[in-house]
Scaffold this motif. Structure first.
Motif, PDB file in Angstrom:
ATOM      1  N   UNK A   1       0.832  -1.211   0.000  1.00  0.00           N
ATOM      2  CA  UNK A   1       0.000   0.000   0.000  1.00  0.00           C
ATOM      3  C   UNK A   1       0.862   1.253   0.000  1.00  0.00           C
ATOM      4  N   UNK A   2       1.982   1.205   0.696  1.00  0.00           N
ATOM      5  CA  UNK A   2       2.882   2.367   0.730  1.00  0.00           C
ATOM      6  C   UNK A   2       3.452   2.619  -0.662  1.00  0.00           C
ATOM      7  N   UNK A   3       3.820   1.560  -1.350  1.00  0.00           N
ATOM      8  CA  UNK A   3       4.363   1.696  -2.708  1.00  0.00           C
ATOM      9  C   UNK A   3       3.342   2.334  -3.644  1.00  0.00           C
ATOM     10  N   UNK A   4       2.077   2.125  -3.374  1.00  0.00           N
ATOM     11  CA  UNK A   4       1.026   2.718  -4.193  1.00  0.00           C
ATOM     12  C   UNK A   4       1.086   4.246  -4.138  1.00  0.00           C
TER      13      UNK A   4
ATOM     14  N   UNK B   1       2.936   7.505  -7.289  1.00  0.00           N
ATOM     15  CA  UNK B   1       2.452   8.772  -7.852  1.00  0.00           C
ATOM     16  C   UNK B   1       3.629   9.687  -8.178  1.00  0.00           C
ATOM     17  N   UNK B   2       4.573   9.812  -7.259  1.00  0.00           N
ATOM     18  CA  UNK B   2       5.761  10.637  -7.491  1.00  0.00           C
ATOM     19  C   UNK B   2       6.584  10.062  -8.642  1.00  0.00           C
ATOM     20  N   UNK B   3       6.708   8.758  -8.684  1.00  0.00           N
ATOM     21  CA  UNK B   3       7.450   8.100  -9.765  1.00  0.00           C
ATOM     22  C   UNK B   3       6.766   8.305 -11.110  1.00  0.00           C
ATOM     23  N   UNK B   4       5.430   8.252 -11.144  1.00  0.00           N
ATOM     24  CA  UNK B   4       4.718   8.498 -12.397  1.00  0.00           C
ATOM     25  C   UNK B   4       5.074   9.865 -12.958  1.00  0.00           C
ATOM     26  N   UNK B   5       5.086  10.860 -12.099  1.00  0.00           N
ATOM     27  CA  UNK B   5       5.387  12.216 -12.541  1.00  0.00           C
ATOM     28  C   UNK B   5       6.811  12.292 -13.078  1.00  0.00           C
TER      29      UNK B   5
ATOM     30  N   UNK C   1       0.838  -1.123 -12.562  1.00  0.00           N
ATOM     31  CA  UNK C   1       0.547  -1.855 -11.324  1.00  0.00           C
ATOM     32  C   UNK C   1       0.820  -3.349 -11.398  1.00  0.00           C
ATOM     33  N   UNK C   2       1.733  -3.776 -12.238  1.00  0.00           N
ATOM     34  CA  UNK C   2       2.028  -5.202 -12.349  1.00  0.00           C
ATOM     35  C   UNK C   2       3.100  -5.642 -11.362  1.00  0.00           C
ATOM     36  N   UNK C   3       3.900  -4.700 -10.883  1.00  0.00           N
ATOM     37  CA  UNK C   3       4.973  -5.023  -9.960  1.00  0.00           C
ATOM     38  C   UNK C   3       5.211  -3.845  -9.022  1.00  0.00           C
TER      39      UNK C   3
END
Length: 102
Positions: free
Chosen positions: A19-22, A26-30, A84-86
């Motif tokens: 859940x924390x990685x979720x 968001x920051x990584x997506x940006x 969201x696969x890994x």
């Protein structure tokens, strides 16, 4: 095909998720989105120059092809994390990858 010739799969289902990685995602997506956007613009410029190179000389220029290939590999290698696969975080900046691993 024998088992020795089948490449390792890049997109593999992982059952457990953090859940924390979720939220970190968001920051990584940006960050990945910004790098991919800039890299994509440069790759499009390379492909445009490549078009003229082929038109004038009748052959492809290796450096331009490698740059466009690098963009494709960057995009595909980030997909498992982005979709969201890994939970394994990829590096944000481009690194050498192979889409099919032998």
């Amino acid at each position: 095909m024998t088992d020795e010739t089948i490449p390792e799969q890049m997109f593999v289902h992982e059952h457990d998720a953090s859940r924390i990685e979720l939220f970190v995602r968001i920051v990584y997506w940006i960050a990945i989105g910004i790098v991919e956007f800039v890299y994509g613009i440069l790759a499009m410029i390379c492909l445009f120059v490549q078009w003229f190179f082929i038109l004038i000389f009748g052959r492809r220029q290796q450096g331009l092809s490698d740059f466009a290939k690098g963009y494709f590999e960057y995009t595909v290698s980030r997909m498992p994390y982005m979709y969201f696969m890994t939970d394994v975080r990829p590096q944000i900046l481009p690194t050498p990858v192979r889409i099919y691993r032998n």
